[in-house]
Design an enzyme around this catalytic site. Structure first.
Site, mmCIF file in Angstrom:
data_model
loop_
_atom_site.group_PDB
_atom_site.id
_atom_site.type_symbol
_atom_site.label_atom_id
_atom_site.label_comp_id
_atom_site.label_asym_id
_atom_site.label_seq_id
_atom_site.Cartn_x
_atom_site.Cartn_y
_atom_site.Cartn_z
ATOM 1 N N GLY A 145 0.815 -1.205 0.000
ATOM 2 C CA GLY A 145 0.000 0.000 0.000
ATOM 3 C C GLY A 145 0.846 1.252 0.000
ATOM 4 O O GLY A 145 1.998 1.254 -0.442
ATOM 5 N N ASP A 166 4.387 6.884 -10.427
ATOM 6 C CA ASP A 166 4.154 8.187 -11.046
ATOM 7 C C ASP A 166 2.658 8.476 -11.131
ATOM 8 O O ASP A 166 2.210 9.603 -10.899
ATOM 9 C CB ASP A 166 4.775 8.224 -12.442
ATOM 10 C CG ASP A 166 6.223 7.768 -12.443
ATOM 11 O OD1 ASP A 166 6.931 8.085 -11.472
ATOM 12 O OD2 ASP A 166 6.636 7.081 -13.387
#
Length: 315
Positions: free
Chosen positions: A225, A252
Site C-alpha cells: 500500500g 508516477d
C-alpha cells in the site's frame, strides 16, 4: 495546472514476454512505445484525468522529437529545452507473472548553458502552476544539488513542490524543504540508512525524512500500500488488486492522483492509491483514466498497522 519537470526523459519501449530466459530467442506477445521519465508519466496521468499539465523536459535527436510528438498526441503541452545530445531510449521486459526487467540508458550530458536554460524554462512555465512535480534521476552534468535549487526558486515564486527522486539528489533537496517527497520503500530505506521490515519502520523512516526537511512524505510500499506522513499525522492506504500486469509508472500515477486531489490529507492519499492500483492493471506504462479507477476498493485509515510485516521488506 500541474507543471512537471523531467531532467532525464526517455523514449520507452515495453515488450510483453511469457518469460525471460537468458541466452534464448524470446518472442514478444505485445509491445508498446511511450514517452518516458517519471515526470512525463505524471503529466500523462494528469492529462488522462482531464486536467491541464505542462511538461518541461530537455529533448534532443530523433528520440527527443518522437517523445514530443507522442506527448502532443496525448494532449500534453510540452515546454522543450533543446539539447545537443540524443534523448535516451529505455527497454522494459514485462513477464506474464508480473515480473518486470528494465534497461535504462544513461541519457545525454547537459552543458552549463543547457542546464541554465532548463532552470529558466521551469521558472517561465511555473507562474500558473498549482504544483510543480520534479521527478526522476538527474542526467549527466547536473549536480546533486540541482533539485534543491529548483525547490528554492519555486518557493521564492510561491509555488508548491512535489519531489520524486532518490540518492544524493533527494538528500540535497531535503534541505530546501520540498512540500512533499514520494519515495518508494527502497528509496526510503536508502535515504535513512536502515532496513524496513514493517509498516511501522516505514512510518519512522518517513518521520526521519520530515526531520531532514520534507514537509510531507508519500511513500509507496509496493503491494502493501501507501503511507502519508505530514504535520497532521499518518495515514495508511491500500487497495485490492486481483492481477498485476505491469508496474511501470505506477508510482508516477500515484503521485499524479495525489496532486490532482489537492496534494494533502487522506482524500489525496485515497486518490493516490486508486491511481497506483489502476496503473498496475494496465499494460506497459499506460496511465489510467477515470474509468479505470476503483475508489470502492481503496481503504485509508489513520489506524496505521505498524506491526504489519512488509511483503517486500527492504534490507
Amino acid at each position: 495546472m500541474i507543471l512537471t519537470v523531467t531532467p532525464n526523459p526517455s523514449l520507452d519501449r515495453t515488450y510483453e514476454v511469457p518469460s525471460l530466459d537468458r541466452g534464448e530467442v524470446i518472442r514478444a506477445s505485445g509491445e508498446r512505445m511511450d514517452p518516458g521519465g517519471k515526470g512525463v508519466n505524471v503529466s500523462r496521468a494528469v492529462a488522462a484525468a482531464g486536467r491541464r499539465t505542462v511538461a518541461v523536459l530537455p529533448l534532443g535527436g530523433a528520440p527527443g522529437a518522437l517523445v514530443a510528438e507522442l506527448l502532443d498526441a496525448q494532449g500534453i503541452e510540452v515546454a522543450p529545452v533543446p539539447v545537443a545530445g540524443a534523448t535516451r531510449s529505455n527497454i522494459a521486459l514485462a513477464e506474464s507473472d508480473g515480473v518486470l526487467t528494465k534497461i535504462n540508458a544513461p541519457g545525454p550530458e547537459l552543458s552549463a548553458a543547457e542546464q541554465e536554460l532548463l532552470l529558466d524554462t521551469v521558472r517561465e512555465q511555473s507562474h500558473n502552476a498549482d504544483w510543480i512535480a520534479c521527478c526522476g534521476s538527474l542526467p549527466r552534468g547536473l549536480a546533486p544539488s540541482w533539485y534543491a535549487d529548483v525547490v528554492a526558486r519555486a518557493h521564492a515564486g510561491g509555488a508548491r513542490i512535489a519531489l520524486d527522486t532518490s540518492g544524493p539528489a533527494l538528500l540535497e533537496a531535503l534541505r530546501a524543504r520540498p512540500d512533499v517527497v514520494k519515495p518508494n520503500a527502497e528509496e526510503l530505506a536508502q535515504a535513512v540508512g536502515h532496513p524496513l521490515a514493517t509498516v511501522g519502520d516505514a512510518v519512522k523512516a518517513a518521520e526521519e525524512l520530515r526531520g531532514m526537511g520534507a514537509r510531507a512524505v508519500l511513500a509507496s510500499l509496493g503491494a502493501d500500500g501507501q503511507l502519508l506522513v505530514d504535520d497532521a499525522g499518518a495515514w495508511f492506504g491500500s487497495a485490492r488488486v486481483d492481477a498485476v500486469r505491469s508496474n511501470v509508472g505506477a508510482g508516477d500515477s500515484s503521485l499524479a492522483g495525489f496532486l490532482i486531489a489537492g496534494g494533502s490529507g487522506p482524500e489525496a492519499l485515497a486518490s493516490a492509491v486508486a491511481h497506483g492500483a489502476a496503473a498496475v492493471r494496465l499494460p506497459g506504462s499506460v496511465m489510467p483514466s477515470p474509468s479505470d479507477l476503483d475508489l470502492a476498493a481503496v481503504t485509508v485509515t489513520a489506524d496505521v498497522p505498524v506491526d504489519r510485516v512488509l511483503k517486500e521488506p527492504v534490507s
